[in-house]
Design an enzyme around this catalytic site. Structure first.
Site, PDB file in Angstrom:
ATOM      1  N   GLU A 334      24.388 -15.646 -92.668  1.00  0.00           N
ATOM      2  CA  GLU A 334      23.820 -14.985 -94.391  1.00  0.00           C
ATOM      3  C   GLU A 334      25.682 -15.688 -94.855  1.00  0.00           C
ATOM      4  O   GLU A 334      25.273 -16.779 -95.782  1.00  0.00           O
ATOM      5  CB  GLU A 334      24.565 -13.636 -94.879  1.00  0.00           C
ATOM      6  CG  GLU A 334      24.715 -13.209 -95.937  1.00  0.00           C
ATOM      7  CD  GLU A 334      24.487 -11.792 -95.920  1.00  0.00           C
ATOM      8  OE1 GLU A 334      24.383 -11.261 -97.412  1.00  0.00           O
ATOM      9  OE2 GLU A 334      25.417 -11.321 -95.393  1.00  0.00           O
ATOM     10  N   HIS A 335      26.820 -15.412 -94.505  1.00  0.00           N
ATOM     11  CA  HIS A 335      27.973 -16.208 -94.611  1.00  0.00           C
ATOM     12  C   HIS A 335      28.083 -17.371 -93.812  1.00  0.00           C
ATOM     13  O   HIS A 335      28.175 -16.623 -91.978  1.00  0.00           O
ATOM     14  CB  HIS A 335      29.107 -15.340 -94.996  1.00  0.00           C
ATOM     15  CG  HIS A 335      28.552 -15.114 -96.055  1.00  0.00           C
ATOM     16  ND1 HIS A 335      28.879 -14.308 -97.746  1.00  0.00           N
ATOM     17  CD2 HIS A 335      28.061 -13.364 -96.211  1.00  0.00           C
ATOM     18  CE1 HIS A 335      28.428 -13.730 -98.137  1.00  0.00           C
ATOM     19  NE2 HIS A 335      27.976 -12.905 -97.557  1.00  0.00           N
TER      20      HIS A 335
END
Length: 441
Positions: A334-335
């Site tokens: 996601e990040h």
């Protein structure tokens, strides 16, 4: 308090062990799906009554029917209770988020001439309604409201509502209400979890039915969105937080440890890895983590240590940059944060990530709150095919075509040929000489 951080020697792992590192909390939703089915059915059948019962059961809060929707008095009380510094930061973040998303919005229509006299394009329109989910279980998140709702408003969605679980006293977080009012949202409802998804999917006496739901949440919520995906557009997969911090040997491992804790502190169901090719960075990070934990509250220390000392977090030591990024791309985080004095050298190695934050001055904290790029990102490996939340998630387009009299003959000739080949008589007849009988030219 001693915490034994998980350390994984990437090249020494079996294929099965490596595969386990790619697993997320919501990778297997079968148990959750079975548990949310009766919740969804109750809300479908009994509406507000079921919502109130589940709010009492799962949130420990007793609400009356007239308390499901946030009142104007509650908005006023929230404004009065919030400190000026927080209000200023909310406005700062909202301005940047709006500015970024306005740059994404397409024009009303595009049209291009593909052949002389033949035009094709798109007309862009907002979707009619959306419910923005703001979680509450592990904290209060006005930033999530801004990230979810601003692109919808920029897109021009006419009905944008917010659903969020109530706090222990039955109220909605004050900063979340201030954020809603700052961007022009008045419809905020107190419900969360699977029951909230069902409420906006089917509509209740109080909560309007919506065409789409966006926002991160627990596996219960993810399961409900999966179950109801034929009723309501579930938006991008947005489950528990996950991150990878890549650090090369040009940076201090203590800095890598500092940033590793950002997403890990969201909850024990998060995933967070430091990936590095440097044993020095690994050792510096391990040495720094206890010091960083010493500066955190017990709850966030508990969450992040559970993640980093478990099977879904820790430090991954790779023998080469190539193997490090092969793992990162397989994980599709996601990040993704790149810590390096020269971070741009790694950008072309990255194929799968919700967002990429480059350099020592770009911690994901900035992306989560104030940079303007959207922090609602695809999780559980969905970044391989799914993009961050943006304006186009709240818009649709219809194809538009126009053929002039001069452009028609060439188009008709080739369309008739293909229609005949595929055996579609009506298709062929519509562009054959028969058509000329009806054209008054």
């Amino acid at each position: 308090m001693e915490h034994e951080v998980s350390v994984w020697e990437l090249d020494a792992l079996s294929s099965e062990a490596r595969q386990l590192l790619l697993k997320r909390t919501e990778s297997d939703l079968s148990d959750y799906l079975n548990n949310v089915r009766p919740i969804v059915e109750q809300v479908k059948q009994h509406g507000d009554k079921a919502l109130l019962e589940f709010t009492s059961k799962f949130d420990g809060v007793s609400l009356s029917l007239d308390q499901l929707k946030v009142t104007e008095e509650e908005f006023v009380a929230a404004e009065q209770s919030i400190d000026e510094a927080t209000r200023e930061s909310i406005c700062f973040a909202a301005s940047n988020i709006r500015r970024y998303h306005e740059s994404q919005k397409p024009g009303e229509m595009t049209l291009q001439e593909v052949r002389k006299g033949s035009f094709v394009g798109e007309r862009f329109l907002p979707i009619p309604s959306v419910a923005c989910y703001v979680p509450r279980g592990k904290g209060s998140f006005p930033s999530v409201l801004l990230m979810n709702a601003i692109p919808a408003l920029v897109a021009g969605v006419k009905q944008t509502i917010v659903i969020t679980p109530p706090g222990p006293d039955g109220s909605v977080d004050a900063a979340t209400l201030v954020a809603a009012k700052e961007i022009g949202i008045k419809d905020v409802y107190k419900c969360g979890g699977a029951q909230a998804v069902a409420a906006v999917a089917y509509g209740t006496e109080t909560i309007p039915q919506c065409k789409k739901i966006v926002g991160p949440g627990s596996p219960w919520m993810v399961a409900a969105k999966t179950l109801l995906s034929n009723i309501i557009d579930p938006g991008i997969p947005a489950g528990p937080s996950e991150s990878i911090v890549f650090a090369d040997d040009s940076v201090d491992g203590g800095l890598a440890a500092l940033d590793l804790l950002i997403e890990a502190e969201h909850g024990p169901d998060s995933s967070a890895f430091l990936v590095t090719t440097s044993r020095k960075v690994m050792e510096e990070a391990l040495a720094a983590l206890p010091e960083h934990w010493g500066r955190m509250e017990e709850l966030r220390t508990s969450y992040s240590s559970t993640v980093l000392c478990g099977a879904m977090g820790g430090i991954v030591l790779a023998s080469t940059t190539r193997s490090a990024f092969q793992f990162i791309n397989d994980y599709a985080p996601e990040h993704l944060q790149i810590l390096s004095k020269a971070p741009w050298q790694f950008l072309n190695l990255i194929e799968n990530a919700g967002e990429v934050l480059l350099g020592e001055h770009s911690p994901s904290t900035l992306g989560n709150y104030v940079l303007g790029c959207n922090a609602v990102l695809p999780t559980s490996g969905a970044a391989k095919t799914v993009s961050p939340l943006g304006v186009m998630d709240f818009m649709k387009f219809m194809s538009v075509a126009y053929v002039t009299e001069s452009g028609y003959p060439e188009m008709a000739k080739h369309a008739e040929q293909l229609a005949n080949y595929e055996g579609f008589d009506a298709h062929s007849n519509a562009v054959s000489a028969i058509r000329k009988q009806y054209l008054k030219t």
